[in-house]
Each structure stands twice: as structure tokens, then as C-alpha cells.
Scaffold this motif. Sequence first.
Motif, short mmCIF file in Angstrom:
data_model
loop_
_atom_site.label_atom_id
_atom_site.label_comp_id
_atom_site.label_asym_id
_atom_site.label_seq_id
_atom_site.Cartn_x
_atom_site.Cartn_y
_atom_site.Cartn_z
N ASN A 72 -5.45 13.01 11.54
CA ASN A 72 -4.27 12.58 12.28
C ASN A 72 -3.05 13.44 11.95
N LEU A 73 -2.32 13.87 12.96
CA LEU A 73 -1.16 14.73 12.74
C LEU A 73 -0.10 14.05 11.88
N ALA A 74 0.11 12.76 12.12
CA ALA A 74 1.15 12.03 11.39
C ALA A 74 0.73 11.67 9.97
N GLY A 75 -0.52 11.87 9.63
CA GLY A 75 -0.98 11.58 8.28
C GLY A 75 -0.95 10.12 7.91
N THR A 76 -1.14 9.24 8.90
CA THR A 76 -1.07 7.80 8.64
C THR A 76 -2.20 7.31 7.75
N ALA A 77 -3.18 8.15 7.46
CA ALA A 77 -4.29 7.75 6.60
C ALA A 77 -3.85 7.55 5.15
N VAL A 78 -2.68 8.05 4.78
CA VAL A 78 -2.29 8.01 3.37
C VAL A 78 -0.80 7.71 3.28
N ALA A 79 -0.44 6.85 2.31
CA ALA A 79 0.96 6.50 2.09
C ALA A 79 1.23 6.39 0.60
N ASP A 80 2.41 6.75 0.18
CA ASP A 80 2.79 6.63 -1.22
C ASP A 80 2.71 5.17 -1.67
N GLY A 81 2.02 4.94 -2.78
CA GLY A 81 1.97 3.62 -3.37
C GLY A 81 1.04 2.63 -2.71
N ALA A 82 0.36 3.01 -1.64
CA ALA A 82 -0.57 2.12 -0.94
C ALA A 82 -1.98 2.32 -1.48
N VAL A 83 -2.87 1.43 -1.09
CA VAL A 83 -4.29 1.60 -1.37
C VAL A 83 -4.94 2.22 -0.14
N LEU A 84 -5.57 3.35 -0.35
CA LEU A 84 -6.23 4.09 0.73
C LEU A 84 -7.68 3.62 0.82
#
Length: 473
Positions: A72-84
Motif C-alpha cells: 500500500n502506498l500510504a503504508g497503512t499496514a504499519v503504525a508507530d506503537g500499534a500491534v501489526l
Amino acid sequence: MTDFAQLRSVTSAEVILPGENGYDRHRRVWNADIDRRPAAIVRCRDAKEVSAALTWCVQRDIDVTVRGGGHNLAGTAVADGAVLLDTAPMNDVVFDLEAGTVTVGGGCRWGDVDRPAAEHGVAVPAGVVSHTGVAGLTLGGGAGYLARLHGATVDFLVAAEIVVADGRILQVSDTEHADLFWALRGAGHNYGVVTSFTFRYVPLPGLATIRQALYAADDRREVLRFFRDWAPTAPDNVTTYARLLTCPPYWSQVEAEHRGKPVLSIATVHYGDPAAEPALTAPMFAQARPVYESLRTIPHVTLQHSTDDEFRYGIGHYWKHIFLESFADEVIDTAIDWSDKYPGRPLQAHSNIAHQVLCPFEVIGGGGAMTRRDTTATAMSSHGLAWGANIGADWEFAEEKPELVAWAKSFADAMGPFQGGTYINFASVQGDEDVARAVYGANYDRLVAVKRSYDPANIFRRGLVDLSGGTAK
């Protein structure tokens, strides 16, 4: 402070914490501009492992993200401090030849499907780059080389397995949870973790013949005007691509006087008997003298891999997609003028001239099955328009980014008067409610109703747009 190692006691999935082996590798996504650090990565092998990890997070009000192919271009697969929640280990591909279907794990990439499908003489219409994730592309609609012949990827999705916000594992189809199944086909990044997809497939349509020509700067307007009139009326087995770019100085196959100068690339992809191709595509290439020409005939599965290096990992991207109401002379002039202002460098992978390249502007010839499809059957935001255009800014070094992003935004603003919507899979940033309304139009309210039914607390708020209807956290 949350002890994320506790995840290991509730799920049999592999749990990777910051600093542990594999953490940096598995947090990375295709768009190199995305550099985020999740609190934990849970590599799930089945829906039960997803459900256990998801439930643990929801009970503690911990953000989750979902990674399929990570393309995904927006990189919504990963976020700071979240569980992936990483579905990459779910990579089985199982054919039911009697039923005419293939069931694909949620972590598969399209190359995982295309290669065994070719061995059976079949294909699922989808994509143009083999390392694109099955999940992301499908959930946003899906279009590729076979779209003019057969339609969108979601038109071939017949069932899916999904873990929803309350941890339930649901089988969805036209007869089970039909409302959710409809929403998944085009707006599916917002409703849960899809752990498997079942598709109908089609027979391989014969060999693919790719003809390409580059035209000098002075010939671009004339050729694009013909492209505008010819491409939508071409046979369904011929797709035409027009791209504006600067000829890389290392393309030694091009006459020296045109290297480093603006050029127009026209490429056609023809499926079927190669002997029939010249007569069908000749008009498109008869409008001016090319400064470069190429022709090759290859199997479909080879075509699906042929520009993987062009769209390789390690490059930063910021793209804008536009469905055009028309491709009038004013649109052509705007596209040429802004493409010529591109402040970036050629990032083609090598000296070979691929038919599909990273470029400032691309427009795909419309028509065919994509404009005949039933747009009410799925949530895909096609808007029924013939022309789809991409504005692309691409870079290798962070210092190049600000000027390129500013250019892309200004280019998109200039094209705004001609725009009739966008394709959600090419969004480089997450959109708010206004963007969701613009993307999904008349489908927006129905999508919000489905969201409230299956995810009332908006657990899956990392989708590309906000479909919570005002209930977003």
C-alpha cells in the motif's frame, strides 16, 4: 506500561518485539518512505491466531494494523506503537479445478497465484506487478492487464474468510453476510482481517504481445490526441498505455539527441494470436516517427513479472490517481506541461526499456469490460469513467521528497477541474470522511452502515479512508 510479550501466551503465532531478530525486516513495506515502528509484530498462520491476538489488543485498547503484501502506498499496514497483524505466513494457494476456483491465503502476493495458475492454463485477472499483495489489491477493487477483457479483480471474488472486530471468524459470500461481502469488494481495508480469498478464474487468453514506441517531444500532442480517440474503441484484447517521462540518459537504444529529453511512451498489450496483433495495433503507431520501437511476445505469467524491477522495493513514492471525465486537448496540454516540470530523476531499474516505467504521468486507455461491469454489485469506486490517470513522484533520498510531493500536489490541483473520482488503491495518504464520500459516492452511506454493524468501535480505523460515519476514535 503494556508488556507486549504477553501476546505469546494468548496466540501460537510468532511474536516479534522491537530489537528482536526479524523486526526491522517485517516492519518494512514496499513504499520506502514509510518508516514506522510497531510495538509488536504478530505473524499469523491462520484465522484463529489472528482472532486471539486481535482480541487481546481490543481488550486493552491497543491499536492494530494489518499487513498482507505491504504494498500500500500510504503504508497503512504499519503504525508507530500499534500491534501489526502480519498475514504473510498465510500463503497457501489451493485450486479446485472441478469448481473452477482458487483459494488464496491472505498473505499471498500475486506472483504466488499467477505461477501455479499458469500451470493449470488459467489466470485470475489482477494487477501488473507480481509482488503486489493479493489482499490489498483485491480489497480496493483491483485492475490489471486483463481488465479490459474480463473486468475488475473483485468481480471474480466469490468468498472470503475474515476476522471481524469482536474476534469472530466469518465466512462471507453472496449468501453469507452478503452486506459485508459487498463492502469488502472495493472498500475492504476497513472491516477486519481477511485471511483467505476464493476467486473464480478464467482460461489463459493466449500469449501477450507487447508493442512499444517512444515519440519525441514535438510529436506528443498529436499522438495523444489520436490515443484519446482510438484507445477506448480498440478490441477488448488490446489495452493501450500512454506515459510522459524524461528519457533516461542511459537508454542507449534511443537516438542520442532524445536522451535526457521529454518523450512519450505508447505501449499496447495484445492477448491472443500474435499474428493478429499488427493489424489491430498498427493505427496507434502510425501517427509519428518513433525514436525507439520494441516488440515481444511472452506468456501472461512472464508479463506479470516483467516490470517487477521497475517498481522495486527501496524507492519512496507519492502518487495521485485521477479518473478523468474526458481527455480533451486542455487535459493533454496540462499533463504535458506539468510532466515537463517534474523535478525528479529517472529511476528506471536498468538500461532495458520496459513497457511500464516509473514516470510523472500515465493514462490508461479505457473501454472494454471495465466500463461494462455492474458497478452496483461491488463497492469498487470505478465511477464508470473510461480514463484512469496516475501522477507519480518517486525518489531514492529523503532530501528529494519535499519538492517532488509539492509538484505532485500542484499537478493534481491543476487536473482537478477534469477529475471525476479516484482509485483508492493509489492513495498515498489516509483520507477523512470527505475523501471517503468523494471516492465512494452513492455507496458511502451503505458502507458506513456495514461498518457500524461489524466494527462499531472503529477498531479497523487504519483503512485508506474514514468509513466510521463520525464514530472514529
